[in-house]
Design an enzyme around this catalytic site. Structure first.
Site, PDB file in Angstrom:
ATOM      1  CB  ALA A 153     -20.577 -18.328  27.447  1.00 40.72           C
ATOM      2  CD  GLU A 190     -25.011 -24.272  15.221  1.00 38.65           C
ATOM      3  OE1 GLU A 190     -24.664 -24.533  16.374  1.00 38.65           O
ATOM      4  OE2 GLU A 190     -26.141 -23.786  14.945  1.00 38.65           O
ATOM      5  CG  HIS A 199       0.819   1.122  43.829  1.00 36.15           C
ATOM      6  ND1 HIS A 199      -0.456   1.470  44.238  1.00 36.15           N
ATOM      7  CD2 HIS A 199       1.494   2.279  43.616  1.00 36.15           C
ATOM      8  CE1 HIS A 199      -0.546   2.786  44.272  1.00 36.15           C
ATOM      9  NE2 HIS A 199       0.625   3.316  43.906  1.00 36.15           N
ATOM     10  CB  VAL A 236     -39.205 -11.060  29.551  1.00 32.10           C
ATOM     11  CG1 VAL A 236     -39.772  -9.664  29.455  1.00 32.10           C
ATOM     12  CG2 VAL A 236     -39.665 -11.905  28.354  1.00 32.10           C
ATOM     13  N   GLY A 237     -36.059 -12.840  29.396  1.00 30.74           N
ATOM     14  CA  GLY A 237     -35.462 -14.128  29.736  1.00 30.74           C
ATOM     15  C   GLY A 237     -35.296 -15.013  28.521  1.00 30.74           C
ATOM     16  N   GLY A 285     -20.345 -21.461  16.708  1.00 35.16           N
ATOM     17  CA  GLY A 285     -20.144 -20.550  17.845  1.00 35.16           C
ATOM     18  C   GLY A 285     -21.428 -20.267  18.600  1.00 35.16           C
ATOM     19  CE1 TYR A 322     -26.136 -11.425  30.207  1.00 40.69           C
ATOM     20  CE2 TYR A 322     -27.817 -12.690  31.327  1.00 40.69           C
ATOM     21  CZ  TYR A 322     -26.850 -12.592  30.355  1.00 40.69           C
ATOM     22  OH  TYR A 322     -26.580 -13.660  29.538  1.00 40.69           O
ATOM     23  CB  ILE A 323     -29.946  -9.637  27.918  1.00 35.66           C
ATOM     24  CG1 ILE A 323     -29.084 -10.891  28.118  1.00 35.66           C
ATOM     25  CG2 ILE A 323     -30.056  -9.295  26.432  1.00 35.66           C
ATOM     26  CD1 ILE A 323     -29.623 -12.158  27.468  1.00 35.66           C
ATOM     27  CB  ALA A 330     -29.223 -32.733  14.879  1.00 36.18           C
TER      28      ALA A 330
HETATM   29  P1  FAD Z   1     -25.897 -21.786  22.427  1.00 39.21           P
HETATM   30  O1  FAD Z   1     -24.801 -20.820  22.402  1.00 39.21           O
HETATM   31  O2  FAD Z   1     -27.286 -21.305  22.552  1.00 39.21           O
HETATM   32  O3  FAD Z   1     -25.759 -22.658  21.108  1.00 39.21           O
HETATM   33  C1  FAD Z   1     -26.656 -23.665  20.781  1.00 39.21           C
HETATM   34  C2  FAD Z   1     -26.516 -23.962  19.304  1.00 39.21           C
HETATM   35  O4  FAD Z   1     -27.237 -25.153  19.019  1.00 39.21           O
HETATM   36  C3  FAD Z   1     -27.117 -22.891  18.394  1.00 39.21           C
HETATM   37  O5  FAD Z   1     -26.126 -22.391  17.515  1.00 39.21           O
HETATM   38  C4  FAD Z   1     -28.221 -23.609  17.641  1.00 39.21           C
HETATM   39  O6  FAD Z   1     -28.315 -23.180  16.289  1.00 39.21           O
HETATM   40  C5  FAD Z   1     -27.771 -25.043  17.716  1.00 39.21           C
HETATM   41  N1  FAD Z   1     -28.857 -26.020  17.594  1.00 39.21           N
HETATM   42  C6  FAD Z   1     -29.973 -26.131  18.356  1.00 39.21           C
HETATM   43  N2  FAD Z   1     -30.723 -27.166  17.952  1.00 39.21           N
HETATM   44  C7  FAD Z   1     -30.073 -27.730  16.911  1.00 39.21           C
HETATM   45  C8  FAD Z   1     -30.353 -28.827  16.075  1.00 39.21           C
HETATM   46  N3  FAD Z   1     -31.434 -29.594  16.231  1.00 39.21           N
HETATM   47  N4  FAD Z   1     -29.477 -29.116  15.085  1.00 39.21           N
HETATM   48  C9  FAD Z   1     -28.363 -28.372  14.901  1.00 39.21           C
HETATM   49  N5  FAD Z   1     -28.038 -27.336  15.673  1.00 39.21           N
HETATM   50  C10 FAD Z   1     -28.884 -27.009  16.665  1.00 39.21           C
HETATM   51  N6  FAD Z   1     -23.154 -15.429  28.667  1.00 39.21           N
HETATM   52  C11 FAD Z   1     -22.025 -15.140  29.318  1.00 39.21           C
HETATM   53  O7  FAD Z   1     -21.442 -16.006  29.968  1.00 39.21           O
HETATM   54  N7  FAD Z   1     -21.488 -13.864  29.272  1.00 39.21           N
HETATM   55  C12 FAD Z   1     -22.079 -12.877  28.583  1.00 39.21           C
HETATM   56  O8  FAD Z   1     -21.589 -11.747  28.563  1.00 39.21           O
HETATM   57  C13 FAD Z   1     -23.278 -13.166  27.883  1.00 39.21           C
HETATM   58  N8  FAD Z   1     -23.895 -12.205  27.167  1.00 39.21           N
HETATM   59  C14 FAD Z   1     -25.011 -12.521  26.454  1.00 39.21           C
HETATM   60  C15 FAD Z   1     -25.624 -11.521  25.724  1.00 39.21           C
HETATM   61  C16 FAD Z   1     -26.750 -11.794  24.994  1.00 39.21           C
HETATM   62  C17 FAD Z   1     -27.394 -10.709  24.181  1.00 39.21           C
HETATM   63  C18 FAD Z   1     -27.288 -13.123  24.991  1.00 39.21           C
HETATM   64  C19 FAD Z   1     -28.499 -13.462  24.195  1.00 39.21           C
HETATM   65  C20 FAD Z   1     -26.696 -14.123  25.732  1.00 39.21           C
HETATM   66  C21 FAD Z   1     -25.554 -13.834  26.478  1.00 39.21           C
HETATM   67  N9  FAD Z   1     -24.920 -14.801  27.249  1.00 39.21           N
HETATM   68  C22 FAD Z   1     -23.788 -14.489  27.936  1.00 39.21           C
HETATM   69  C23 FAD Z   1     -25.447 -16.169  27.356  1.00 39.21           C
HETATM   70  C24 FAD Z   1     -24.668 -17.134  26.462  1.00 39.21           C
HETATM   71  O9  FAD Z   1     -24.746 -16.693  25.136  1.00 39.21           O
HETATM   72  C25 FAD Z   1     -25.235 -18.538  26.591  1.00 39.21           C
HETATM   73  O10 FAD Z   1     -25.224 -18.938  27.948  1.00 39.21           O
HETATM   74  C26 FAD Z   1     -24.398 -19.524  25.802  1.00 39.21           C
HETATM   75  O11 FAD Z   1     -24.366 -19.190  24.435  1.00 39.21           O
HETATM   76  C27 FAD Z   1     -24.953 -20.935  25.949  1.00 39.21           C
HETATM   77  O12 FAD Z   1     -24.155 -21.807  25.235  1.00 39.21           O
HETATM   78  P2  FAD Z   1     -24.715 -23.205  24.723  1.00 39.21           P
HETATM   79  O13 FAD Z   1     -23.533 -23.924  24.184  1.00 39.21           O
HETATM   80  O14 FAD Z   1     -25.505 -23.859  25.772  1.00 39.21           O
HETATM   81  O15 FAD Z   1     -25.744 -22.881  23.556  1.00 39.21           O
END
Ligand code: FAD
Length: 480
Positions: free
Chosen positions: A319, A33, A443, A269-270, A38, A182-183, A114
């Protein structure tokens, strides 16, 4: 060279869950990481946004709910810096918990970036220098990042993505949000409760278009309007200009150029998958033009020992989808015959009120060829617990096939985020409306709305007036 069975890259809810599961299954596992453990979810996404939403919710309750309940309190004061620090403490606690879980499961943690060398080799670059890892399997969980639009490059202080918005040092007077997804809606809603004047510029005709049930979105749109959030539809943000300490945002509306003043500009915007890291090419995996790594139903890439999960491998970017994939891939590596076959991935929008959905939208059910759909709503206004909580906006909407199989549940209202799990289980188990209607719900609870929505969809809810049924009444048991 350090050798592992599995190296997981990325420690978001996809990566850290995959790593723990691999370790639980007896695989010698490492995780890499580059930022905080997280990932986006725990540090700049799900958790901090919900912390801020909760704080703003209680403030709103104290200001508007307590007087009606005749609880007198003096005018609440906000120390915003302390509130943000509290939010950060929540994130740190969660990230620390991931650290403990990984260590407790004997996962080796590498804090660094990485760089991909080959399908079996990774080089980790950190302040300590370079470390070489060799692995039989690789799980890519690289996540995603906010999309920038030309003219609105993030400085994360004044022109902010969600990351900057969650870490402001003062409550802005005026904020323009570009994008009503949503965000954008979640952050805009809580900022308004904290006292910011918010205007949302949205290119589509409605909010959460294609994401949420349109009836549900309307309830949120009405409440946003009532709270004073201004939403401008069909508006395309074009540029911004700093004049003194404020910004002038130019947007196009019906062919005309308009302007707005703001202290902060939030661009939501995504999100874009992190599939464009240069050394990923060395793995020989296929990545589409949007940056998503191409995977099959097992989340395996075209290179047999490499898997991709979470935001990196496709929609929905949520997530719980990432975590589900993480567990599944670990089991596949260990030899289990698994594939992604979830009937539904629930989605929640933590607005006020919340929207939660599982299963098909009405339009999806029709597109899939379902005929004579049964659809009904049960309002929270008819639920005793919702009334006692003063949370009566919204409803539970159910969509079922003509033979009563539950296809979709869309909730807008209090605790929608918690209520939806019952719908997920019901849909996964192929439940019929009768299964929900005949399950005794305690209830007085909000959960009764699920039972009553099922009854309403069958045509005979108790606590709303429905048109009389045309089905024959149950016959008494035959006697000799
Ligand atoms: P991520 O959580 O994006 O983690 C990827 C990790 O990989 C990062 O920490 C990054 O530093 C690391 N990384 C990348 N490349 C490298 C590398 N080369 N070497 C080492 N480390 C690396 N989802 C929900 O389900 N419910 C919610 O309420 C919700 N609310 C959200 C609110 C906001 C404001 C945002 C921005 C997102 C929200 N999401 C929510 C979406 C959710 O955060 C993501 O879908 C989720 O975090 C994706 O998980 P992931 O494991 O794919 O990657």
């Amino acid at each position: 060279m350090q050798k592992f069975d599995v190296v997981v890259v990325g420690s978001g809810p996809g990566g850290y869950v995959a790593a723990i599961k691999c370790a639980q299954l007896g695989l010698n596992t490492a995780i890499v990481e580059r930022e905080k453990l997280g990932g986006v979810c725990l540090n700049v996404g799900c958790i901090p946004s919900k912390a801020m939403i909760t704080a703003a919710h209680w403030l709103d309750k104290v200001e508007h709910g307590f007087p009606e309940m005749v609880i007198e309190v003096s005018k609440p004061k906000i120390d915003f810096k302390k509130m943000v620090a509290w939010k950060q403490s929540v994130c740190d606690k969660m990230s620390g918990g991931v650290n403990q879980l990984l260590k407790g499961n004997k996962v080796t943690i590498f804090n660094g970036t990485a760089e991909f060398v080959s399908p079996t080799q990774i080089e980790v670059q950190s302040s300590k220098g370079k470390e070489q890892l060799e692995t039989k399997y690789m799980i890519l969980a690289l996540g995603s990042r906010p999309i920038q639009i030309p003219g609105f490059e993030f400085d994360e202080k004044n022109i902010v993505s969600s990351t900057g918005a969650l870490d402001l040092d003062a409550i802005p007077k005026r904020m323009v949000t570009i994008g009503g997804g949503y965000i954008g809606l979640e952050i805009s809603s809580y900022m308004k409760k904290l006292g910011t004047e918010v205007t949302i510029l949205e290119a589509a005709d409605s909010l959460l278009a294609g994401v949420a049930d349109p009836d549900c979105s309307q309830v949120v749109a009405r409440k946003l309007k009532k709270s004073g959030v201004k939403v401008i539809h069909q508006a395309k943000a074009k540029s911004q200009k700093k004049t003194g300490s404020e910004y002038e945002v130019t947007y196009e509306l019906n062919g005309k150029t308009e302007t707005l003043k703001a202290d902060k500009i939030l661009v939501t915007v995504g999100r874009r998958p992190n599939g464009d890291q240069p050394t990923l090419k060395k793995l020989g995996i296929q990545i589409d033009e949007r940056g998503f790594v191409k995977v099959d139903a097992q989340r395996r890439t075209n290179v047999k020992n490499i898997f991709a999960i979470g935001d990196l491998c496709g929609q929905p970017m949520l997530a719980h989808k990432a975590s589900h994939e993480g567990v599944m891939v670990a089991e596949i590596i260990k030899g289990a015959p698994r594939a992604f076959d979830a009937k539904t991935i629930p989605a929640v929008v933590f607005t006020d009120p919340e929207i939660a959905s599982a299963g098909m939208l009405e339009s999806e059910a029709i597109a899939k060829g379902y005929k004579n759909l049964k659809i009904a709503k049960f309002p929270f206004g008819a639920n005793g617990r919702a009334v006692s909580m003063m949370e009566t906006d919204g409803f539970v909407k159910m969509i079922a096939s003509e033979n009563d199989v539950l296809l979709g549940v869309h909730i807008v209202g209090p605790e929608a985020s918690n209520l939806i799990s019952e719908a997920v289980l019901a849909i996964e188990m192929g439940a019929r409306l009768q299964d929900l209607a005949l399950s005794i719900h305690p209830h007085p609870t909000l959960g009764e709305t699920m039972m009553e929505a099922a009854e309403a969809t069958l045509g005979h809810a108790i606590h709303i007036i429905q048109k009389p049924l045309h089905t024959p009444a149950p016959q008494p048991a035959a006697t000799k």
